[in-house]
Write a protein that holds these residues in place. Structure first.
Motif, PDB file in Angstrom:
ATOM      1  N   LEU A   1       6.318  -3.892  10.910  1.00 47.47           N
ATOM      2  CA  LEU A   1       7.852  -2.961  10.792  1.00 47.47           C
ATOM      3  C   LEU A   1       8.776  -3.555   9.933  1.00 47.47           C
ATOM      4  O   LEU A   1       9.272  -2.967   9.163  1.00 47.47           O
ATOM      5  N   THR A   2       8.946  -4.969  10.123  1.00 51.87           N
ATOM      6  CA  THR A   2       9.888  -5.337   9.142  1.00 51.87           C
ATOM      7  C   THR A   2       9.230  -6.288   8.023  1.00 51.87           C
ATOM      8  O   THR A   2      10.261  -6.588   7.349  1.00 51.87           O
ATOM      9  N   HIS A   3       8.188  -6.460   7.884  1.00 52.53           N
ATOM     10  CA  HIS A   3       7.451  -7.177   6.849  1.00 52.53           C
ATOM     11  C   HIS A   3       7.906  -8.700   7.094  1.00 52.53           C
ATOM     12  O   HIS A   3       7.578  -9.514   6.013  1.00 52.53           O
TER      13      HIS A   3
ATOM     14  N   LEU B   1       4.264   8.191   7.688  1.00 52.78           N
ATOM     15  CA  LEU B   1       5.371   7.342   7.906  1.00 52.78           C
ATOM     16  C   LEU B   1       6.316   7.380   8.935  1.00 52.78           C
ATOM     17  O   LEU B   1       6.795   6.267   9.591  1.00 52.78           O
ATOM     18  N   GLU B   2       6.570   8.451   9.300  1.00 49.47           N
ATOM     19  CA  GLU B   2       7.421   8.912  10.486  1.00 49.47           C
ATOM     20  C   GLU B   2       7.052   8.402  11.890  1.00 49.47           C
ATOM     21  O   GLU B   2       7.569   7.865  12.823  1.00 49.47           O
ATOM     22  N   GLU B   3       5.580   8.502  11.779  1.00 47.28           N
ATOM     23  CA  GLU B   3       4.800   8.298  13.013  1.00 47.28           C
ATOM     24  C   GLU B   3       4.444   6.557  13.107  1.00 47.28           C
ATOM     25  O   GLU B   3       3.837   6.288  14.435  1.00 47.28           O
TER      26      GLU B   3
ATOM     27  N   PRO C   1       5.801   3.674  13.655  1.00 48.70           N
ATOM     28  CA  PRO C   1       6.242   3.022  15.053  1.00 48.70           C
ATOM     29  C   PRO C   1       5.470   3.313  16.132  1.00 48.70           C
ATOM     30  O   PRO C   1       5.311   2.365  17.053  1.00 48.70           O
ATOM     31  N   THR C   2       4.859   4.591  16.039  1.00 47.97           N
ATOM     32  CA  THR C   2       4.119   4.894  17.513  1.00 47.97           C
ATOM     33  C   THR C   2       2.780   4.637  17.214  1.00 47.97           C
ATOM     34  O   THR C   2       2.037   4.258  18.119  1.00 47.97           O
ATOM     35  N   LEU C   3       2.383   4.672  15.954  1.00 46.66           N
ATOM     36  CA  LEU C   3       1.009   4.420  15.474  1.00 46.66           C
ATOM     37  C   LEU C   3       0.557   2.934  15.976  1.00 46.66           C
ATOM     38  O   LEU C   3      -0.415   2.916  16.251  1.00 46.66           O
ATOM     39  N   ILE C   4       1.390   1.916  15.697  1.00 48.73           N
ATOM     40  CA  ILE C   4       1.063   0.684  15.863  1.00 48.73           C
ATOM     41  C   ILE C   4       0.924   0.466  17.663  1.00 48.73           C
ATOM     42  O   ILE C   4       0.570  -0.697  17.859  1.00 48.73           O
ATOM     43  N   LEU C   5       1.148   1.347  18.186  1.00 46.08           N
ATOM     44  CA  LEU C   5       1.203   1.359  19.988  1.00 46.08           C
ATOM     45  C   LEU C   5      -0.197   1.543  20.187  1.00 46.08           C
ATOM     46  O   LEU C   5      -0.547   1.320  21.467  1.00 46.08           O
ATOM     47  N   ASN C   6      -0.959   1.918  19.365  1.00 51.00           N
ATOM     48  CA  ASN C   6      -2.409   2.233  19.954  1.00 51.00           C
ATOM     49  C   ASN C   6      -3.072   0.866  19.827  1.00 51.00           C
ATOM     50  O   ASN C   6      -4.329   0.944  20.519  1.00 51.00           O
TER      51      ASN C   6
ATOM     52  N   PRO D   1       0.695  -1.223   0.057  1.00 47.67           N
ATOM     53  CA  PRO D   1       0.002   0.043   0.154  1.00 47.67           C
ATOM     54  C   PRO D   1       0.803   1.120   0.025  1.00 47.67           C
ATOM     55  O   PRO D   1       2.014   1.098   0.459  1.00 47.67           O
ATOM     56  N   LYS D   2       0.264   2.342  -0.461  1.00 48.29           N
ATOM     57  CA  LYS D   2       0.889   3.520  -0.362  1.00 48.29           C
ATOM     58  C   LYS D   2       0.576   4.242   0.957  1.00 48.29           C
ATOM     59  O   LYS D   2      -0.707   4.664   1.171  1.00 48.29           O
ATOM     60  N   ILE D   3       1.393   4.253   1.809  1.00 49.07           N
ATOM     61  CA  ILE D   3       1.208   4.979   3.166  1.00 49.07           C
ATOM     62  C   ILE D   3       1.532   6.430   2.981  1.00 49.07           C
ATOM     63  O   ILE D   3       2.520   7.142   2.540  1.00 49.07           O
TER      64      ILE D   3
END
Length: 244
Positions: A232-234, A210-212, A214-219, A203-205
Motif C-alpha cells: 500500500l505505501t511502497h 485500484l479501488e479494491e 486494500p481489500t484485495l490484499i486481505l485474501n 506495473p499498470k494495475i
C-alpha cells in the motif's frame, strides 16, 4: 548446487521509461525484466526469511502460504514463457536462448511446492535448511533469464515481427497469465516486489482493481509482511519485523 553460496540472486537490468510509449519490440525485454525481477526478489526474501521463521513462530503458516503462492506463480510464468515463444510468429527464436528449456527447473519448483504443501499440513516438520536447499534452482534460473533477455534484442525482434503483431501477442500473454493465476495474490505480489526507484510507470494495475486493492490484499493477509515493499505505501520492509 548449494543455494547458500548463491543468494541473494541478482536482479535483471531494466529501464525507467514508460514502456507503453515504446515500440513493443524495444519494450519486450524490459517488460520481461521487470516481471522477472519481482520473482527474483521473492526468491531472495524466501531464502532470507527461512532461518528466521522457525517451528513455533506465529508467522510460519503465513510464510509457507507466501512460499507456495510464489512457487505457483513462478511455474505459471515459466510455462507462459514457453508458450509465448513457441507461437508461429516467433518461430525464429523458438530454438534460441530466448526460449530456454526450463523443464528441470520447473521440476525442482514442483518438488519444492509439494514439500511446502506437506509442511502446511503439519508445520512441526518444517525445516528451514531443506527449504533453502530446495531453492537451489534459483541461480541457474537467473542465469537462464539473463541469457533470455540478452537474446531478445530490438534488432532481432524487428527483423521477424511488427510492433502491432508483437503487441497483440503480449496482450494475449497477459490474458493467459491472468486466467491461470490467483489474482488476489499476483497483483499485490507484483506491487510489493517491484522497486519503484527502477520505474514508476510499472506495473499498470487494472482500473477495476485500484479501488479494491486494500481489500484485495486481505485474501492473503499474512503474506505481505515477507515482501520487500509494503503493497500500500511502497515503503521498504525490514526483515527485523519478521523475526520479532
Amino acid at each position: 548446487m548449494s543455494s547458500a553460496l548463491s543468494y541473494p540472486l541478482t536482479v535483471l537490468p531494466s529501464i525507467p521509461d514508460d514502456l507503453e510509449n515504446l515500440d513493443s519490440r524495444h519494450a519486450l525485454p524490459h517488460l520481461m525484466a521487470l516481471m522477472k525481477n519481482t520473482l527474483i526478489r521473492g526468491l531472495n526474501r524466501v531464502h532470507a526469511c527461512a532461518p528466521l521463521v522457525i517451528v513455533g513462530h506465529p508467522a510460519l503458516l503465513p510464510f509457507l502460504d507466501y512460499v507456495r503462492s510464489l512457487l505457483a506463480q513462478l511455474d505459471v510464468h515459466l510455462e507462459e514463457d514457453a508458450t509465448f515463444f513457441s507461437t508461429n510468429a516467433l518461430a525464429e527464436v523458438a530454438t534460441t536462448k530466448a526460449n530456454p528449456d526450463t523443464k528441470t527447473i520447473r521440476e525442482s519448483i514442483i518438488s519444492l511446492t509439494s514439500l511446502v504443501s506437506a509442511w502446511i499440513l503439519d508445520e512441526s516438520n518444517f525445516c528451514s535448511s531443506a527449504l533453502c536447499e530446495g531453492l537451489s534452482f534459483g541461480p541457474p534460473l537467473v542465469a537462464v533469464m539473463q541469457a533470455q533477455i540478452r537474446a531478445l534484442t530490438p534488432t532481432l525482434l524487428s527483423s521477424i515481427i511488427s510492433h502491432l503483431d508483437l503487441l497483440e501477442l503480449i496482450t494475449a500473454s497477459v490474458g493467459r497469465i491472468s486466467e491461470r493465476s490467483d489474482m488476489t495474490f499476483l497483483l499485490p505480489f507484483v506491487v510489493s516486489h517491484h522497486d519503484r526507484t527502477t520505474s514508476t510507470h510499472w506495473p499498470k494495475i487494472p482500473e477495476g482493481f485500484l479501488e479494491e486493492f486494500p481489500t484485495l490484499i486481505l485474501n492473503h493477509p499474512g503474506c505481505w509482511q515477507f515482501a520487500p515493499y509494503d503493497p500500500l505505501t511502497h515503503e521498504t520492509q525490514s526483515l527485523i519485523t519478521v523475526s520479532a
